[in-house]
Design a protein around this motif. Structure first.
Motif, PDB file in Angstrom:
ATOM      1  N   ARG A 102       0.815  -1.221   0.000  1.00 52.51           N
ATOM      2  CA  ARG A 102       0.000   0.000   0.000  1.00 52.51           C
ATOM      3  C   ARG A 102       0.846   1.267   0.000  1.00 52.51           C
ATOM      4  O   ARG A 102       0.720   2.110  -0.886  1.00 52.51           O
ATOM      5  CB  ARG A 102      -0.948   0.029   1.206  1.00 52.51           C
ATOM      6  CG  ARG A 102      -1.697   1.354   1.265  1.00 52.51           C
ATOM      7  CD  ARG A 102      -2.371   1.648   2.558  1.00 52.51           C
ATOM      8  NE  ARG A 102      -2.869   3.026   2.524  1.00 52.51           N
ATOM      9  CZ  ARG A 102      -3.413   3.612   3.550  1.00 52.51           C
ATOM     10  NH1 ARG A 102      -3.558   2.980   4.691  1.00 52.51           N
ATOM     11  NH2 ARG A 102      -3.814   4.863   3.438  1.00 52.51           N
ATOM     12  N   GLU A 106       1.217   3.763  -3.245  1.00 50.09           N
ATOM     13  CA  GLU A 106       0.563   5.069  -3.155  1.00 50.09           C
ATOM     14  C   GLU A 106       1.576   6.199  -3.204  1.00 50.09           C
ATOM     15  O   GLU A 106       1.373   7.202  -3.887  1.00 50.09           O
ATOM     16  CB  GLU A 106      -0.271   5.162  -1.873  1.00 50.09           C
ATOM     17  CG  GLU A 106      -1.531   4.354  -1.920  1.00 50.09           C
ATOM     18  CD  GLU A 106      -2.383   4.487  -0.672  1.00 50.09           C
ATOM     19  OE1 GLU A 106      -3.555   4.128  -0.736  1.00 50.09           O
ATOM     20  OE2 GLU A 106      -1.875   4.958   0.375  1.00 50.09           O
ATOM     21  N   TYR A 109       2.944   6.571  -6.761  1.00 51.34           N
ATOM     22  CA  TYR A 109       1.936   7.179  -7.631  1.00 51.34           C
ATOM     23  C   TYR A 109       1.775   8.666  -7.320  1.00 51.34           C
ATOM     24  O   TYR A 109       1.735   9.505  -8.217  1.00 51.34           O
ATOM     25  CB  TYR A 109       0.604   6.449  -7.459  1.00 51.34           C
ATOM     26  CG  TYR A 109      -0.429   6.827  -8.494  1.00 51.34           C
ATOM     27  CD1 TYR A 109      -0.455   6.199  -9.726  1.00 51.34           C
ATOM     28  CD2 TYR A 109      -1.371   7.810  -8.226  1.00 51.34           C
ATOM     29  CE1 TYR A 109      -1.396   6.543 -10.685  1.00 51.34           C
ATOM     30  CE2 TYR A 109      -2.318   8.158  -9.188  1.00 51.34           C
ATOM     31  CZ  TYR A 109      -2.325   7.530 -10.402  1.00 51.34           C
ATOM     32  OH  TYR A 109      -3.249   7.879 -11.350  1.00 51.34           O
ATOM     33  N   CYS A 119      -5.948   7.970  -3.423  1.00 49.87           N
ATOM     34  CA  CYS A 119      -6.697   6.945  -2.714  1.00 49.87           C
ATOM     35  C   CYS A 119      -6.829   5.759  -3.652  1.00 49.87           C
ATOM     36  O   CYS A 119      -6.556   5.875  -4.846  1.00 49.87           O
ATOM     37  CB  CYS A 119      -8.062   7.450  -2.259  1.00 49.87           C
ATOM     38  SG  CYS A 119      -9.164   7.934  -3.602  1.00 49.87           S
ATOM     39  N   THR A 120      -7.216   4.633  -3.110  1.00 47.26           N
ATOM     40  CA  THR A 120      -7.305   3.429  -3.917  1.00 47.26           C
ATOM     41  C   THR A 120      -8.661   2.768  -3.727  1.00 47.26           C
ATOM     42  O   THR A 120      -9.475   3.201  -2.921  1.00 47.26           O
ATOM     43  CB  THR A 120      -6.220   2.408  -3.503  1.00 47.26           C
ATOM     44  OG1 THR A 120      -6.511   1.951  -2.172  1.00 47.26           O
ATOM     45  CG2 THR A 120      -4.839   3.012  -3.543  1.00 47.26           C
ATOM     46  N   ASP A 138     -12.541  -0.790 -12.624  1.00 43.91           N
ATOM     47  CA  ASP A 138     -11.663   0.366 -12.449  1.00 43.91           C
ATOM     48  C   ASP A 138     -12.450   1.645 -12.693  1.00 43.91           C
ATOM     49  O   ASP A 138     -13.202   1.760 -13.657  1.00 43.91           O
ATOM     50  CB  ASP A 138     -10.477   0.305 -13.410  1.00 43.91           C
ATOM     51  CG  ASP A 138      -9.448  -0.720 -12.979  1.00 43.91           C
ATOM     52  OD1 ASP A 138      -9.454  -1.097 -11.794  1.00 43.91           O
ATOM     53  OD2 ASP A 138      -8.637  -1.129 -13.820  1.00 43.91           O
ATOM     54  N   THR A 158      -7.690   4.267   2.653  1.00 41.40           N
ATOM     55  CA  THR A 158      -6.920   4.167   1.405  1.00 41.40           C
ATOM     56  C   THR A 158      -6.252   5.496   1.065  1.00 41.40           C
ATOM     57  O   THR A 158      -5.581   5.596   0.041  1.00 41.40           O
ATOM     58  CB  THR A 158      -7.806   3.742   0.215  1.00 41.40           C
ATOM     59  OG1 THR A 158      -8.678   4.812  -0.147  1.00 41.40           O
ATOM     60  CG2 THR A 158      -8.602   2.485   0.531  1.00 41.40           C
TER      61      THR A 158
END
Length: 171
Positions: A102, A106, A109, A119-120, A138, A158
């Motif tokens: 995680r 993150e 990115y 956020c994911t 997605d 997230t």
């Protein structure tokens, strides 16, 4: 690793079971990105057993703050952020777990895109760790922008956000 930015994981706890909190802590400890600190904020100062348990978790990179009174998750998260040393704030609720990649993914990115926050997606799991939700396709940025006024796709646990941005917005 010294040149890598510190990620401060802020975890608010109220009435979660100890096994849930232990899983949440373990999910931070198992991160592939290693330059993190975990700040646990207990928002239930009357729970002496939970307080003692959390204080026993303190280490070089795990700190515990116990609120004097119950103030709610948002204000507790602000306290955690005020005590954070990191350039980035990762939110994790006490009854959630994160995948081992995680923070690494993150952070990569966020920095590659020069974003202020990322956020994911997420999965709902039961007490045995089994996924219990229906996978969502997605979601594109355009779809998210269009739908956010009506549907909140952002799950607290997230979020990775620049600390200065979090603070500039008042928490």
């Amino acid at each position: 690793m010294e040149n890598e930015p510190i990620v401060s994981v802020v975890m608010c706890v109220y009435n979660e079971n100890q096994y849930m909190i232990e899983e949440a802590i373990q999910s931070v400890q198992e991160q592939t990105y290693k330059n993190w600190e975990l700040i646990i904020v207990l928002d239930n100062p009357t729970d002496i057993e939970l307080s003692a348990y959390l204080l026993g978790k303190k280490s070089d990179n795990i700190r515990v703050h116990i609120n004097d009174q119950n103030i709610g998750a948002a204000m507790s998260r602000n306290i955690g952020t005020q005590n954070a040393n990191g350039k980035y704030i990762a939110i994790l609720d006490g009854d959630d777990v994160c995948v081992p990649e995680r923070l690494e993914k993150e952070l990569c990115y966020l920095e590659a895109g020069n974003y202020d926050m990322v956020c994911t997606g997420r999965h709902l799991i039961d007490e045995n760790g089994n996924k219990i939700d229906v996978p969502v396709e997605d979601i594109t940025e355009q779809y998210l922008i269009k739908c956010l006024p009506y549907i909140n796709y952002v799950t607290n646990s997230t979020v990775l956000i620049k600390k200065k941005v979090y603070e500039s917005l008042g928490g």
